[in-house]
Design an enzyme around this catalytic site. Structure first.
Site: not given
Ligand code: CMP
Length: 138
Positions: A10, A58, A86, A92, A103, A116
């Site tokens: 990202k 979000f 994963r 996440t 991460r 991602h």
């Molecule tokens: P990703 O795996 O790219 O898939 C969806 C994305 O939404 C996730 O990673 C996060 O970066 C983003 N995301 C999930 N929850 C939140 C949150 N509470 N606030 C901001 N971004 C979020």
């Protein structure tokens, strides 16, 4: 079970100079790169890519961030690719990510979380095909 997943490094991780470190962890994790490009998506493309999250609070922040700078998009191959990737990237929210995950090392927040990873075989195929045509997948 399919043997491919889709990833993006990202904009936060690209800006921080971590493309090489993250690709190194991906290779060390046993993934083969089946497709890869350095690119930047528009706000509209980010909205399309993340449309499953359109109702989430979000969504706007997410699509603005994902279109804010260049990314690395890639299709990765390994047995059990979706689940194993994963595991390699971690939770996440980096605050909950295990030691040794991408991460944990490189993400700053739940929004700017470095990478991602697809959440299912079905989405891995849809997401990979969003970025790569058949001639670009090896
Ligand atoms: P990703 O795996 O790219 O898939 C969806 C994305 O939404 C996730 O990673 C996060 O970066 C983003 N995301 C999930 N929850 C939140 C949150 N509470 N606030 C901001 N971004 C979020």
């Amino acid at each position: 079970m399919s043997n491919r997943t889709f990833t993006m490094i990202k904009p936060d991780a690209v800006k921080a100079g971590n493309i090489g470190n993250i690709l190194q962890m991906i290779n060390a994790g046993g993934f083969r790169i089946a497709a890869m490009k350095y690119t930047k998506i528009s706000r509209q493309q980010a909205e399309k890519f993340y449309e499953v999250h359109a109702a989430r609070p979000f969504y706007s922040e997410l699509t603005e961030f994902m279109s804010s700078g260049p990314i690395v998009a890639a299709i990765l191959e390994k047995e059990n690719a979706v689940a194993d990737f994963r595991k390699l990237i971690g939770a996440t929210n980096p605050a909950n990510a295990e030691e040794g995950t991408i991460r944990k090392r490189y993400a700053a927040s739940i929004g700017e979380n470095a990478v991602h990873g697809s959440d299912s075989d079905e989405n891995a195929k849809i997401e990979g095909d969003f970025f790569f045509n058949g001639l670009e997948q090896f």
